[in-house]
Scaffold this active site. Structure first.
Site, PDB file in Angstrom:
ATOM      1  N   PHE A  39      41.436  31.003  41.724  1.00 51.36           N
ATOM      2  CA  PHE A  39      40.861  31.199  40.112  1.00 51.36           C
ATOM      3  C   PHE A  39      40.944  32.489  39.752  1.00 51.36           C
ATOM      4  CE2 PHE A  39      39.294  27.345  41.919  1.00 51.36           C
ATOM      5  CZ  PHE A  39      39.195  26.355  41.209  1.00 51.36           C
ATOM      6  N   VAL A  77      38.112  32.424  44.625  1.00 54.39           N
ATOM      7  CA  VAL A  77      37.827  33.132  43.478  1.00 54.39           C
ATOM      8  C   VAL A  77      38.186  34.662  43.546  1.00 54.39           C
ATOM      9  CG1 VAL A  77      35.859  33.701  41.812  1.00 54.39           C
ATOM     10  CG2 VAL A  77      36.062  31.319  43.266  1.00 54.39           C
ATOM     11  N   CYS A  78      39.099  35.217  42.955  1.00 54.21           N
ATOM     12  CA  CYS A  78      39.428  36.383  42.800  1.00 54.21           C
ATOM     13  C   CYS A  78      37.914  37.553  42.971  1.00 54.21           C
ATOM     14  CB  CYS A  78      40.391  36.974  41.775  1.00 54.21           C
ATOM     15  SG  CYS A  78      40.455  38.696  41.750  1.00 54.21           S
ATOM     16  N   VAL A  79      37.920  38.341  43.653  1.00 51.56           N
ATOM     17  CA  VAL A  79      36.779  39.132  43.907  1.00 51.56           C
ATOM     18  C   VAL A  79      36.572  40.048  42.895  1.00 51.56           C
ATOM     19  CG1 VAL A  79      37.719  40.807  45.565  1.00 51.56           C
ATOM     20  CG2 VAL A  79      35.329  40.526  45.334  1.00 51.56           C
ATOM     21  N   ALA A  82      35.827  38.397  39.458  1.00 53.47           N
ATOM     22  CA  ALA A  82      34.587  37.686  39.768  1.00 53.47           C
ATOM     23  C   ALA A  82      33.551  38.706  39.364  1.00 53.47           C
ATOM     24  CB  ALA A  82      34.326  36.896  41.028  1.00 53.47           C
TER      25      ALA A  82
END
Lengths: 119, 98, 121
Positions: A39, A77-79, A82
């Site tokens: 994501f 989820v891409c940090v 995010a």
């Protein structure tokens, strides 16, 4: 075949997450492996457990969680994306994990196919 | 190669860019791109012209959702999500023209 | 490099109006660190990403265009611009802040076909 999927848009606003989910389900039904869903961009908003859609609507977040639990799909989820958008461990839905962009590259390297859904 | 388009040809250049640039292969129309596959739309000629070099597919659930399931242009192949998956596995690679 | 895959990043969106160009660039830098064969393609409004002289002070947004110049430090040197897209925007190679290879549509299409992974945002 081993599949990686990229989701670049948030839930409800754009059809991308629905399309990606239905694609993943169909791939699994055909005996393929959906190894990872990554994501990115506003797609990180698919991972908040604070999501509360109306009763008569699909629950996009819970649907991903269930898919991850039933078929061992790695939801990443891409940090960086995010944190920009206020998605953190404290509001992360079950089945998702926050990690780096390297996870997307790894999916590109390890999967036979990488399919992107976005705007 | 599979080319996935998701935008209406009446508001976006995605379909045009794809058919002008891509070397051929398969085109799959999903989401708002399914309007490109309907009879009588102003961009019909774009898809007609592409059919020599590309095999064109449309994701039927997206077309039906938009009330146009009965307006499918001749020469376009209807697929469901399973057919979408097959297109990605039968092609060596795929690209989404976002 | 023998087991490296060919990754192509297709950029078709202008900068600043949306975040896609910036976040795409972030993936490119990471991919290069994985020793993959990376190329960038600029089509449609994506060619605007490379325009020289971006001044973002007035919109209080970070000017990320210098990062394209840093790509060569990461051994990312394959930057391709589609000729027709460039010309349609009144631009020439002189307008770009980095050295690029200008390709015709047909050449660009052939190059896409050679890729293992094509990412677009």
């Amino acid at each position: 075949m081993k599949y990686g999927i990229v989701v670049n848009e948030g839930p409800y606003q754009h059809q991308a997450s629905d399309s990606a989910y239905l694609f993943a389900k169909a791939a699994i039904a055909k005996g393929h492996e959906v190894w990872r869903v990554f994501f990115y961009h506003d797609g990180v908003n698919n991972a908040t457990r604070l999501t509360e859609p109306p009763q008569d609507d699909r629950h996009i977040v819970n649907r991903w969680t269930k898919l991850a639990e039933e078929h061992k799909v790695d939801l990443v989820v891409c940090v960086a994306a995010a944190l920009r958008r206020g998605i953190k461990e404290e509001n992360l839905a079950q089945g998702f994990r926050i990690s780096g962009l390297g996870q997307l590259v790894e999916a590109g390297i390890k999967c036979d196919r990488l399919v992107t859904f976005g705007d | 190669m599979l080319h996935i388009i998701n935008k209406s040809p009446l508001t976006s250049v995605s379909l045009n860019s794809c058919v002008n640039t891509a070397a051929g292969g398969d085109i799959l129309l999903i989401e708002d791109a399914v309007y490109a596959a309907t009879k009588g739309n102003a961009a019909e000629a774009v898809l007609q012209a592409a059919m020599g070099r590309f095999k064109v597919y449309v994701l039927m659930p997206d077309l039906e959702a938009r009330g146009l399931g009965d307006r499918l242009m001749a020469g376009v192949n209807a697929v469901d999500y399973g057919g979408f998956v097959d297109l990605t596995s039968n092609n060596k690679s795929c690209q989404s023209w976002l | 490099m023998s087991d490296a895959k060919k990754f192509m990043f297709v950029n078709r969106k202008a900068p600043y109006g949306t975040i896609y160009a910036l976040e795409s660039l972030e993936v490119v830098l990471i991919t290069a660190a994985f020793d993959q064969d990376v190329s960038l393609a600029f089509l449609d409004d994506g060619v605007y990403q490379l325009k020289k002289g971006q001044q973002t002070k007035g919109i209080e947004t970070k000017n990320f265009s210098p990062a394209y110049r840093a790509l060569e430090d990461y051994d990312v040197e394959k930057l391709y611009v589609e000729k027709e897209a460039m010309e349609a925007r009144g631009l020439t190679e002189e307008d770009f802040l980095v050295d690029v290879t200008v390709l015709s549509r047909a050449e660009m299409g052939a190059l896409m076909d050679e890729q293992d992974v094509v990412l677009s945002f």
